[in-house]
Write a protein that holds these residues in place. Structure first.
Motif, mmCIF file in Angstrom:
data_model
loop_
_atom_site.group_PDB
_atom_site.id
_atom_site.type_symbol
_atom_site.label_atom_id
_atom_site.label_comp_id
_atom_site.label_asym_id
_atom_site.label_seq_id
_atom_site.Cartn_x
_atom_site.Cartn_y
_atom_site.Cartn_z
ATOM 1 N N ALA A 177 0.828 -1.216 0.000
ATOM 2 C CA ALA A 177 0.000 0.000 0.000
ATOM 3 C C ALA A 177 0.858 1.259 0.000
ATOM 4 N N LEU A 178 1.929 1.261 0.803
ATOM 5 C CA LEU A 178 2.805 2.427 0.873
ATOM 6 C C LEU A 178 3.509 2.642 -0.464
ATOM 7 N N CYS A 179 3.964 1.563 -1.081
ATOM 8 C CA CYS A 179 4.618 1.682 -2.385
ATOM 9 C C CYS A 179 3.635 2.191 -3.440
ATOM 10 N N GLY A 180 2.388 1.724 -3.371
ATOM 11 C CA GLY A 180 1.387 2.189 -4.311
ATOM 12 C C GLY A 180 1.124 3.680 -4.181
ATOM 13 N N LEU A 181 1.008 4.156 -2.942
ATOM 14 C CA LEU A 181 0.803 5.591 -2.720
ATOM 15 C C LEU A 181 2.003 6.395 -3.205
ATOM 16 N N LEU A 182 3.197 5.888 -2.935
ATOM 17 C CA LEU A 182 4.404 6.570 -3.386
ATOM 18 C C LEU A 182 4.419 6.685 -4.902
ATOM 19 N N GLY A 183 4.121 5.576 -5.586
ATOM 20 C CA GLY A 183 4.107 5.590 -7.039
ATOM 21 C C GLY A 183 3.105 6.581 -7.594
ATOM 22 N N PHE A 184 1.919 6.628 -6.987
ATOM 23 C CA PHE A 184 0.873 7.533 -7.465
ATOM 24 C C PHE A 184 1.331 8.988 -7.379
ATOM 25 N N PHE A 185 1.782 9.417 -6.206
ATOM 26 C CA PHE A 185 2.116 10.829 -6.012
ATOM 27 C C PHE A 185 3.461 11.208 -6.626
ATOM 28 N N LEU A 186 4.378 10.242 -6.742
ATOM 29 C CA LEU A 186 5.674 10.529 -7.346
ATOM 30 C C LEU A 186 5.522 10.925 -8.814
ATOM 31 N N PHE A 187 4.507 10.347 -9.482
ATOM 32 C CA PHE A 187 4.274 10.690 -10.884
ATOM 33 C C PHE A 187 3.169 11.721 -11.060
ATOM 34 N N ALA A 188 2.280 11.850 -10.074
ATOM 35 C CA ALA A 188 1.233 12.867 -10.160
ATOM 36 C C ALA A 188 1.806 14.273 -10.134
ATOM 37 N N ILE A 189 2.982 14.448 -9.547
ATOM 38 C CA ILE A 189 3.575 15.786 -9.435
ATOM 39 C C ILE A 189 4.136 16.288 -10.764
ATOM 40 N N GLN A 190 4.453 15.370 -11.672
ATOM 41 C CA GLN A 190 5.139 15.778 -12.896
ATOM 42 C C GLN A 190 4.324 16.720 -13.784
ATOM 43 N N PRO A 191 3.026 16.461 -14.039
ATOM 44 C CA PRO A 191 2.265 17.425 -14.852
ATOM 45 C C PRO A 191 2.210 18.815 -14.231
ATOM 46 N N PHE A 192 2.277 18.895 -12.908
ATOM 47 C CA PHE A 192 2.200 20.206 -12.252
ATOM 48 C C PHE A 192 3.458 21.035 -12.496
ATOM 49 N N TYR A 193 4.647 20.415 -12.411
ATOM 50 C CA TYR A 193 5.833 21.231 -12.658
ATOM 51 C C TYR A 193 5.994 21.515 -14.151
ATOM 52 N N GLN A 194 5.512 20.597 -15.014
ATOM 53 C CA GLN A 194 5.540 20.878 -16.445
ATOM 54 C C GLN A 194 4.636 22.064 -16.776
ATOM 55 N N ASN A 195 3.478 22.126 -16.126
ATOM 56 C CA ASN A 195 2.562 23.244 -16.322
ATOM 57 C C ASN A 195 3.140 24.532 -15.736
ATOM 58 N N ALA A 196 3.861 24.414 -14.623
ATOM 59 C CA ALA A 196 4.474 25.593 -14.015
ATOM 60 C C ALA A 196 5.482 26.231 -14.957
ATOM 61 N N VAL A 197 6.236 25.404 -15.680
ATOM 62 C CA VAL A 197 7.195 25.945 -16.649
ATOM 63 C C VAL A 197 6.458 26.752 -17.710
ATOM 64 N N ALA A 198 5.322 26.221 -18.180
ATOM 65 C CA ALA A 198 4.557 26.923 -19.215
ATOM 66 C C ALA A 198 4.002 28.251 -18.703
ATOM 67 N N ILE A 199 3.643 28.316 -17.439
ATOM 68 C CA ILE A 199 3.038 29.530 -16.889
ATOM 69 C C ILE A 199 4.077 30.585 -16.549
ATOM 70 N N TYR A 200 5.213 30.166 -16.025
ATOM 71 C CA TYR A 200 6.203 31.122 -15.524
ATOM 72 C C TYR A 200 7.327 31.421 -16.507
ATOM 73 N N THR A 201 7.133 31.044 -17.801
ATOM 74 C CA THR A 201 8.138 31.393 -18.813
ATOM 75 C C THR A 201 7.435 31.979 -20.030
ATOM 76 N N PRO A 202 8.122 32.832 -20.779
ATOM 77 C CA PRO A 202 7.527 33.426 -21.977
ATOM 78 C C PRO A 202 7.497 32.430 -23.138
#
Length: 425
Positions: A324-349
């Motif tokens: 269960a702990l590994c499953g939660l880790l896997g979920f959130f470890l990859f769920a964060i990636q779209p957010f930082y990719q989107n942050a690059v699009a928002i905070y750069t010209p």
């Protein structure tokens, strides 16, 4: 709406490349477990060796993007596929830790050019970019899961050197396919006179654009992504070895004929499969949640998950708790990636987007690989408890930076302007 023939051809080519980059990448931690038994060296030294391979994967992203602009994306992707396959053939004949290091460095250098080159090819050659980007991401996730799964399964029956050679075969096939594939790499920008591969940034332009980027909120995003990369790489590199030593997994009684199976490897593969769902969920949430808020929340969860491994690995936790702990880790470890990719699009010209993503992969895979050397030293000289505390510390650093973005929301420049406009602010 169905993809046109050119879009389909580019999609097939880049999906194969993206899947294979991660196919090779995520098989290495499985081999690490075997290499630690095969060669008489400590985990600290091997951590440095593996870091030498992963570091060029990120450090080469920026020059890879510049080369793609200069020579075109297609040749770079073919060089990447051929180089990665050659690297694993080098690993297959390795008889010392030094030969392993050579093979891993060769893999890292070859793999580093894929992301800037592959994404550039999609952006200039594909009309329906959204659909192809989606399938491209799915292919990468498939490679992330299949690499360790196939590696762990083949190791049940074959020597690790033979397995390394077999893993190189799909790369060779992909090169042959790519050489024969027909597509127009600039179909989506055919009317743009500046779309050709000869329009590379001059050193002065690169320096000036980089200076402007790092004088903006992108500097915060860059360091935030580096912290995420440190967490990601350190965790995924050493978790297979840690799982192998847990009593609940070692005590599993397997049916007759299946004694060679390593259950820890399949728990690790399950973590990566769950990560596919996490990345999909994260992508959907980026339409509803601001990048800063999403990053802050997920970093907080990652801190808790890293610290939760301390009692699980120091006490005799049950198999269900570990899974269960590994499953939660896997979920959130990859769920964060779209957010930082989107942050690059928002905070750069817009006119610095390609350069911005080049720096992003440098932070994620280049600077992030430092946690392999750090993690190897901590596990070899200190303890697993300290290791997970260090990993949690990386998430704390990222979370604080996400909080800074959240507090400063509305005061940071967004992607509405150009480099020149931002430079004049």
């Amino acid at each position: 709406m169905a993809l046109n023939a050119n879009d389909r051809s580019i999609a097939n080519f880049t999906m194969a490349g993206h899947a294979l980059v991660h196919w090779f990448e995520t098989s290495i931690p499985i081999f690490l477990v075997v290499w630690l038994d095969e060669f008489s060296v400590g985990v600290a030294l091997f951590g440095i060796v593996v870091a030498l391979g992963y570091a060029p994967f990120g450090l080469g992203a920026l020059p890879g993007g510049i080369l793609a602009d200069r020579y075109g994306a297609r040749p770079l992707v073919l060089v990447c596929l051929g180089g990665m396959s050659l690297a694993f053939l080098v690993l297959a004949i390795a008889t010392s830790i030094y030969a392993i290091a050579v093979g891993l460095v060769l893999w890292g250098v070859a793999a580093s050019v894929y992301h800037p080159a592959g994404l550039s090819l999609i952006s200039t050659g594909v009309e329906d970019r959204g659909t192809v980007f989606a399938w491209h991401g799915i292919a990468g996730n498939a490679g992330i899961a299949l690499g360790p799964f196939v590696t762990a399964t083949l190791l049940i029956f074959l020597e690790w050197s033979v397995v390394a050679a077999i893993l190189a075969v799909p790369g060779v096939i992909a090169v042959l396919y790519g050489l024969g594939a027909e597509f127009d790499p600039t179909a989506a920008v055919a009317d743009d006179a500046d779309a050709g591969p000869d329009e590379a940034l001059s050193p002065a332009d690169l320096l000036g654009n980089s200076r402007t980027l790092f004088a903006s909120a992108f500097a915060v995003v860059f360091v935030l992504v580096a912290f995420e990369g440190l967490y990601y790489r350190g965790t995924l590199t050493y978790l297979p070895e840690i799982l192998h030593g847990l009593p609940a997994i070692e005590a599993l009684a397997l049916p007759a004929g299946l004694e060679g199976i390593q259950p820890a490897d399949y728990v690790y593969v399950g973590l990566l499969v769950v990560g596919m769902a996490g990345q999909y969920a994260g992508g959907k949430l980026t339409n509803r949640v601001s990048p800063a808020r999403g990053l802050a929340a997920i970093f907080a969860v990652l801190v808790v998950l890293a610290l939760a491994f301390v009692p699980v690995t120091t006490a005799e936790a049950g198999l269900g708790t570990i899974v269960a702990l590994c499953g939660l880790l896997g979920f959130f470890l990859f769920a964060i990636q779209p957010f930082y990719q989107n942050a690059v699009a928002i905070y750069t010209p817009p006119d610095a987007r390609g350069l911005s993503y080049g720096y992003t992969y440098l932070a994620e895979f280049g600077f992030g690989s430092a946690s392999i050397a750090v993690g190897g030293f901590v596990l070899g000289e200190l303890s697993q408890t300290v290791f997970f505390a260090v990993i949690a510390g990386f998430a704390v650093g990222g979370g604080l930076l996400a909080g800074a973005l959240l507090v400063g929301d509305g005061r940071f420049a967004t992607a509405d302007g150009t480099l020149e406009a931002n430079a004049d602010d």
